[in-house]
Design a protein around this motif. Structure first.
Motif, PDB file in Angstrom:
ATOM      1  N   LYS A 253       0.826  -1.213   0.000  1.00  0.00           N
ATOM      2  CA  LYS A 253       0.000   0.000   0.000  1.00  0.00           C
ATOM      3  C   LYS A 253       0.861   1.264   0.000  1.00  0.00           C
TER       4      LYS A 253
ATOM      5  N   CYS B  38       2.023   1.924   4.019  1.00  0.00           N
ATOM      6  CA  CYS B  38       2.308   0.828   4.952  1.00  0.00           C
ATOM      7  C   CYS B  38       2.706  -0.392   4.137  1.00  0.00           C
TER       8      CYS B  38
ATOM      9  N   CYS C 170       1.171  -3.328   4.025  1.00  0.00           N
ATOM     10  CA  CYS C 170       0.085  -4.261   3.689  1.00  0.00           C
ATOM     11  C   CYS C 170       0.054  -4.537   2.197  1.00  0.00           C
TER      12      CYS C 170
ATOM     13  N   CYS D 119      -4.904  -5.306   6.382  1.00  0.00           N
ATOM     14  CA  CYS D 119      -4.942  -4.024   7.100  1.00  0.00           C
ATOM     15  C   CYS D 119      -3.940  -4.079   8.242  1.00  0.00           C
ATOM     16  N   CYS D 120      -3.516  -2.893   8.662  1.00  0.00           N
ATOM     17  CA  CYS D 120      -2.577  -2.812   9.789  1.00  0.00           C
ATOM     18  C   CYS D 120      -2.857  -1.503  10.522  1.00  0.00           C
TER      19      CYS D 120
ATOM     20  N   CYS E 252      -2.857   1.674   8.033  1.00  0.00           N
ATOM     21  CA  CYS E 252      -3.975   1.943   7.110  1.00  0.00           C
ATOM     22  C   CYS E 252      -5.317   1.967   7.847  1.00  0.00           C
TER      23      CYS E 252
END
Ligand code: ADP
Ligand code: MG
Ligand code: ZN
Length: 483
Positions: A21, A24, A26, A38-39, A42
């Motif tokens: 992304k 990040c 991901c 997701c993390c 994000c």
């Protein structure tokens, strides 16, 4: 009666196909299982810090260079604040002043006329998540019982390309969208799938009386997701706005929605002004420094762009339309290049590839790459036609066999008994027989009346079962009928 003209500007969103992304680590390929990519970054959990994706930056620079933009050596990230459930931060990281790319142009060939469309800016931002409105109504939020949220797409790198209001018709708008899509595909930075939303258009339209220098008030129709819909949206809005204005009404600056089923746009909401977004520089991100040496290194990696490739094919000998079809079908374009490199005449290669080959793949509903055709086949087929071994109708049959994997053109022509006879002995025998059976025709020709000549050619062809080379027949018959 007022004569009106349309003013159109298009914003194009392109989702980049980077591995990770924008800010990040991901994965960015939006896996189908919701909320598995997701993390904290994000999802905007407190304290999480974004880091810009270098690959996305080089991709947007490629897009900007392809559109002849200036690339800012220093570029800034901003927060664009608005509330929507699929936007976890309640702001989107975007750009405002100092976007990565500004002041470009794109040349369009619209029916043989070159139109230059200005590119205002190309900036970097991040995509939102996806909401699914469940229960009630037509899947829109108003009648929904509840909404499901999937943040896999939140934070996927998104490039926005903003055009100047230089587009003046529905057809031109479509040509603009198509050319942007081709460029992005040629660069390999996005899959640019309109139907899947990885590329989408916001279409701004206004009208004004011809001769008026001020722009009229525009409407913005959001997320138009096919080239055909871009064209229809523009046509519909032009007509709607003219009717409103001629009826004494006013156009309001608003966001509209295109409904594919009704073929109409409808009002969604008054348009936000930029003040509404409370833009401010993102304190978590440093200015992006893109030194000119780095930009030049990126420029070195640019592939040949579609316009240059079309031009090269036209110079090789094909017409505009053929060049367009070839370039839009990469499998055909590379076959064209290989066949021409092997010495086949460009014009014929272009005609056979974009004509019979395309028609055959349509009939079979397959891609060119699913057929058995190679550039060698095309070279051989054309050589056989030019050498008088195949008539053009026999060549079509041969090509169909080759495409279906029945062998080389010569194999297919031999096994289906399609080779033309240019053996003069057999043709001369047929001519002798035909002349003997038609003494009247011969008398007329001897008396200077050439009318029966065509008839005699037909008779000889019939005698040969249609497999004689008509050019050879004509020339031998001319000799045989000359007193
Ligand atoms: P916003 O984010 O408010 O939509 P942008 O500057 O990103 O603003 O995009 C505005 C788009 O609308 C541009 O493509 C621009 O060319 C186009 N545009 C601006 N004014 C007009 C107008 N009067 N008629 C048609 N298009 C317009
Ligand atoms: Mg807009
Ligand atoms: Zn993440």
């Amino acid at each position: 009666m007022t004569t009106w003209e349309a003013v159109i500007g298009i914003e194009t969103h392109v989702e980049l196909s980077t591995a990770s992304k924008m800010f990040c680590a991901c994965r960015a390929d939006t896996p189908p299982e919701p909320n598995t990519a997701c993390c904290p970054v994000c999802l905007a959990l407190p304290g999480a810090l974004p880091v810009a994706n270098e690959r996305a930056i080089s991709d947007i620079v490629k897009i900007g260079l392809s559109l002849d933009c200036e690339i800012n050596e220093s570029s800034l990230f901003y927060r664009k604040s608005y509330f929507y459930p699929d936007l976890p931060k309640n702001y989107q990281i975007s750009q405002y002043t100092f976007p990565v790319c500004e002041n470009g142009t794109l040349d369009l060939d619209v029916d043989g006329e070159i139109r230059t469309i200005g590119i205002t800016r190309v900036h970097m931002e991040e995509d939102t998540g996806k909401s699914t409105h469940v229960g009630g109504g037509d899947g829109r939020i108003y009648d929904a019982d509840y909404t499901l949220l999937d943040f896999n797409r939140a934070g996927v790198p998104l490039v926005e390309i903003v055009s100047e209001p230089d587009i003046s018709s529905a057809k031109e708008a479509r040509a603009y969208g198509a050319e942007i899509q081709r460029i992005v595909l040629a660069l390999g930075v996005s899959d640019a799938k309109l139907e899947a939303g990885s590329m989408r258009f916001d279409v701004n339209v206004s009208v004004r009386p011809v001769g008026e220098t001020e722009f009229g008030t525009r409407t913005e129709t959001k997320n138009v997701n096919s080239l055909r819909s871009v064209e229809r949206t523009v046509d519909f809005e032009i007509e709607r706005q003219i009717i409103v204005l001629e009826g004494g009404g006013e156009i309001v600056l608003e966001t509209r929605h295109w409904n594919e089923n009704t073929g109409r746009t409808s009002s969604m909401r008054p348009k936000e002004e930029s003040e509404d977004y409370r833009y401010f520089q993102d304190p978590d991100l440093l200015p992006l420094e893109l030194p000119s040496e780095w930009q030049e290194a990126i420029r070195e990696t640019l592939p040949e762009l579609p316009a240059a490739r079309r031009k090269r094919f036209i110079t090789a000998g094909v017409d505009n339309v053929t060049a367009g079809v070839l370039v839009d079908t990469p499998a055909l374009a590379s076959m064209f290049e290989a066949a021409v490199a092997e010495g086949a005449p460009a014009r014929s290669v272009g005609i056979w590839l974009t004509g019979e080959v395309v028609a055959h793949t349509r009939r079979r509903a397959i891609a060119v790459s699913d057929t058995a055709l190679t550039s060698d086949h095309i070279v051989e087929l054309i050589a056989m036609i030019d050498g008088g071994e195949l008539s053009s109708s026999a060549a079509k049959q041969v090509l169909a066999g080759v495409l279906d994997g029945e062998g080389t053109p010569r194999n297919v022509a031999e096994s289906e008994d399609l080779l033309q006879v240019s053996d003069t002995g057999a043709i001369e025998e047929a001519i002798a027989a035909v002349l003997e059976a038609n003494p009247d025709a011969l008398d007329k020709i001897h008396a200077g009346d050439m009318k029966p000549f065509g008839f005699l050619v037909g008779q000889v062809m019939r005698h040969m079962g249609g497999r004689a080379d008509p050019k050879v027949v004509q020339s031998l018959l001319r000799t045989a009928t000359t007193p």
